[in-house]
Design a protein around this motif. Structure first.
Motif, PDB file in Angstrom:
ATOM      1  N   UNK A   1      10.840  31.006   1.119  1.00  0.00           N
ATOM      2  CA  UNK A   1      11.541  31.722   2.185  1.00  0.00           C
ATOM      3  C   UNK A   1      11.344  31.085   3.559  1.00  0.00           C
ATOM      4  N   UNK A   2      10.311  30.247   3.710  1.00  0.00           N
ATOM      5  CA  UNK A   2      10.114  29.547   4.984  1.00  0.00           C
ATOM      6  C   UNK A   2      11.164  28.473   5.199  1.00  0.00           C
ATOM      7  N   UNK A   3      11.882  28.117   4.155  1.00  0.00           N
ATOM      8  CA  UNK A   3      12.880  27.059   4.254  1.00  0.00           C
ATOM      9  C   UNK A   3      14.310  27.600   4.310  1.00  0.00           C
ATOM     10  N   UNK A   4      14.467  28.910   4.343  1.00  0.00           N
ATOM     11  CA  UNK A   4      15.802  29.513   4.442  1.00  0.00           C
ATOM     12  C   UNK A   4      16.000  29.981   5.872  1.00  0.00           C
ATOM     13  N   UNK A   5      16.889  29.309   6.586  1.00  0.00           N
ATOM     14  CA  UNK A   5      17.170  29.616   7.987  1.00  0.00           C
ATOM     15  C   UNK A   5      18.239  30.706   8.053  1.00  0.00           C
ATOM     16  N   UNK A   6      17.964  31.747   8.826  1.00  0.00           N
ATOM     17  CA  UNK A   6      18.869  32.890   8.967  1.00  0.00           C
ATOM     18  C   UNK A   6      20.071  32.502   9.831  1.00  0.00           C
ATOM     19  N   UNK A   7      21.257  32.887   9.364  1.00  0.00           N
ATOM     20  CA  UNK A   7      22.491  32.671  10.123  1.00  0.00           C
ATOM     21  C   UNK A   7      23.480  33.775   9.756  1.00  0.00           C
ATOM     22  N   UNK A   8      24.567  33.841  10.496  1.00  0.00           N
ATOM     23  CA  UNK A   8      25.590  34.860  10.232  1.00  0.00           C
ATOM     24  C   UNK A   8      26.103  34.798   8.797  1.00  0.00           C
ATOM     25  N   UNK A   9      26.174  33.595   8.221  1.00  0.00           N
ATOM     26  CA  UNK A   9      26.703  33.469   6.861  1.00  0.00           C
ATOM     27  C   UNK A   9      25.782  34.111   5.819  1.00  0.00           C
ATOM     28  N   UNK A  10      24.551  34.441   6.212  1.00  0.00           N
ATOM     29  CA  UNK A  10      23.616  35.089   5.287  1.00  0.00           C
ATOM     30  C   UNK A  10      23.498  36.594   5.519  1.00  0.00           C
ATOM     31  N   UNK A  11      24.387  37.162   6.327  1.00  0.00           N
ATOM     32  CA  UNK A  11      24.334  38.604   6.584  1.00  0.00           C
ATOM     33  C   UNK A  11      24.531  39.364   5.277  1.00  0.00           C
ATOM     34  N   UNK A  12      23.515  40.159   4.899  1.00  0.00           N
ATOM     35  CA  UNK A  12      23.540  40.898   3.635  1.00  0.00           C
ATOM     36  C   UNK A  12      22.720  40.240   2.549  1.00  0.00           C
ATOM     37  N   UNK A  13      22.063  39.122   2.868  1.00  0.00           N
ATOM     38  CA  UNK A  13      21.262  38.379   1.892  1.00  0.00           C
ATOM     39  C   UNK A  13      20.288  39.289   1.148  1.00  0.00           C
ATOM     40  N   UNK A  14      20.182  39.070  -0.164  1.00  0.00           N
ATOM     41  CA  UNK A  14      19.228  39.799  -0.994  1.00  0.00           C
ATOM     42  C   UNK A  14      18.323  38.779  -1.675  1.00  0.00           C
ATOM     43  N   UNK A  15      17.013  38.952  -1.492  1.00  0.00           N
ATOM     44  CA  UNK A  15      16.026  38.121  -2.181  1.00  0.00           C
ATOM     45  C   UNK A  15      15.054  39.023  -2.920  1.00  0.00           C
ATOM     46  N   UNK A  16      14.545  38.516  -4.025  1.00  0.00           N
ATOM     47  CA  UNK A  16      13.600  39.268  -4.851  1.00  0.00           C
ATOM     48  C   UNK A  16      12.232  38.604  -4.743  1.00  0.00           C
ATOM     49  N   UNK A  17      11.211  39.427  -4.607  1.00  0.00           N
ATOM     50  CA  UNK A  17       9.833  38.948  -4.488  1.00  0.00           C
ATOM     51  C   UNK A  17       9.226  38.895  -5.885  1.00  0.00           C
ATOM     52  N   UNK A  18       8.593  37.766  -6.244  1.00  0.00           N
ATOM     53  CA  UNK A  18       7.988  37.672  -7.586  1.00  0.00           C
ATOM     54  C   UNK A  18       6.858  38.670  -7.779  1.00  0.00           C
ATOM     55  N   UNK A  19       6.455  38.821  -9.026  1.00  0.00           N
ATOM     56  CA  UNK A  19       5.364  39.741  -9.372  1.00  0.00           C
ATOM     57  C   UNK A  19       4.094  39.415  -8.586  1.00  0.00           C
ATOM     58  N   UNK A  20       3.855  38.129  -8.398  1.00  0.00           N
ATOM     59  CA  UNK A  20       2.705  37.686  -7.594  1.00  0.00           C
ATOM     60  C   UNK A  20       3.022  36.314  -7.036  1.00  0.00           C
ATOM     61  N   UNK A  21       2.265  35.915  -6.023  1.00  0.00           N
ATOM     62  CA  UNK A  21       2.401  34.580  -5.469  1.00  0.00           C
ATOM     63  C   UNK A  21       1.367  33.682  -6.132  1.00  0.00           C
ATOM     64  N   UNK A  22       1.563  32.379  -6.021  1.00  0.00           N
ATOM     65  CA  UNK A  22       0.665  31.405  -6.655  1.00  0.00           C
ATOM     66  C   UNK A  22      -0.758  31.544  -6.157  1.00  0.00           C
TER      67      UNK A  22
END
Length: 106
Positions: A85-106
């Motif tokens: 998620x640190x590499x996904x830059x927010x912009x108008x084209x992402x308005x409404x973006x849905x991301x899912x968080x994994x069960x755990x992080x590494x």
């Protein structure tokens, strides 16, 4: 402002407003989204901000660059729609973006 929805592993949804130009990770940390740890602070040097981009948004978000792909090797349960998620830059084209968080992080 752009709306982003984080879906936790248990299905809990966290909807927030994100400023264009920021990253998805920065907004998750700023809003205390559970499951996003971001230990490196967004330097693409860990995999603790790993998310799954909802299939409807995969094309808009785009594919990871080489450095991000290398870091994804350290993430938990990597899938074809995995991104840092640190590499996904927010912009108008992402308005409404849905991301899912994994069960755990590494």
């Amino acid at each position: 402002m752009t709306t982003i929805t984080f879906v936790a592993f248990d299905g809990t949804r966290h909807e927030l407003e994100a400023e264009n130009g920021s990253t998805v990770m920065e907004n998750a940390i700023r809003n205390s989204v559970p499951g996003i740890e971001a230990e490196c602070g967004g330097a693409c040097a860990c995999a603790t901000c790993h998310v799954y981009v909802d299939d409807a948004w995969k094309a808009a978000v785009g594919e990871p660059e080489a450095m991000e792909e290398d870091m994804l090797d350290f993430a938990y349960d990597v899938r074809p729609n995995s991104r840092l998620s640190c590499q996904i830059r927010v912009s108008d084209k992402l308005d409404g973006l849905v991301v899912h968080v994994p069960e755990r992080q590494a």
